[in-house]
Write an enzyme that holds these catalytic residues in place. Sequence first.
Site, PDB file in Angstrom:
ATOM      1  N   GLY A   1       1.137  -0.888   0.077  1.00  0.00           N
ATOM      2  CA  GLY A   1      -0.258   0.369   0.206  1.00  0.00           C
ATOM      3  C   GLY A   1       1.164   1.138  -0.030  1.00  0.00           C
ATOM      4  N   THR A   2       0.817   2.044  -0.817  1.00  0.00           N
ATOM      5  CA  THR A   2       2.185   2.610  -1.322  1.00  0.00           C
ATOM      6  C   THR A   2       2.302   4.360  -2.052  1.00  0.00           C
ATOM      7  OG1 THR A   2       4.419   2.771  -2.396  1.00  0.00           O
ATOM      8  CG2 THR A   2       2.752   1.573  -3.372  1.00  0.00           C
ATOM      9  N   THR A   3       3.220   4.767  -2.604  1.00  0.00           N
ATOM     10  CA  THR A   3       2.798   5.311  -3.207  1.00  0.00           C
ATOM     11  C   THR A   3       3.714   5.408  -4.007  1.00  0.00           C
ATOM     12  OG1 THR A   3       1.676   7.113  -0.977  1.00  0.00           O
ATOM     13  CG2 THR A   3       3.205   7.995  -4.202  1.00  0.00           C
TER      14      THR A   3
ATOM     15  N   ASP B   1       7.478   5.258  -1.835  1.00  0.00           N
ATOM     16  CA  ASP B   1       8.111   5.212  -0.157  1.00  0.00           C
ATOM     17  C   ASP B   1       8.714   4.068  -0.466  1.00  0.00           C
ATOM     18  OD1 ASP B   1       5.672   3.564  -0.747  1.00  0.00           O
ATOM     19  OD2 ASP B   1       5.135   3.874   0.849  1.00  0.00           O
TER      20      ASP B   1
END
Length: 216
Positions: free
Chosen positions: A17-19, A34
């Site tokens: 679950g990220t950017t 990230d």
Amino acid sequence: MLGEAEPQWLTEEVKTGTTIIAIEFNGGVVLGSDSRVSAGQSVVNRVMNKLSPLHDKIYCALSGSAADAQTIAEMVNYQLDVHSMEIGEDPQVRSAATLVKNISYKYKEELSAHLIVAGWDRREGGQVFATLKGLLTRQPFAVGGSGSSYVYGFVDAEYRKGMNKKDCQQFVVNTLSLAMNRDGSSGGVAYLVTIDEHGTEEDVILGNDLPTFFDQ
């Protein structure tokens, strides 16, 4: 104690679950991500590098299920090595993106992953491709992951055509910092990869060194 229910994170899928973000500049590309990996509401890894090499000057940024995304990256890495030996030269970025797109579409019911492919080749220079369940589009920049919904307005407002390498690196760092401050599934450190005709440069920016945009 005996009879206690097992922690919820043990049964949750591990997700990045990220950017993630990638942007073209004149002569190359910059990728960033990230480092937080979560299972449900629990953080299971604070420093996973989600920028995976597909070839010498081609990388991908991973989001979605960690296992699925890493599997796709490893499959494409192997296929590109074989393809490179067959043609006797480095593969094109579009070839790598097409392989990712084909695998994502073929296994769209089994795999849950979104990869951004970016790199440099001698024919087209720096290129960024977004791939999602069979979709393949070349874009001047692309963002993805759970944190992207917090920064679409920022990237649309701040992107300028013709930005140089330094400007693009700062653009990526600022975008990641904003997303990590707002998205609970994004955090940790920021990884950056800069690719041009001269090679690949990898950087890590610690959380304390990331810029802030409000009074804390």
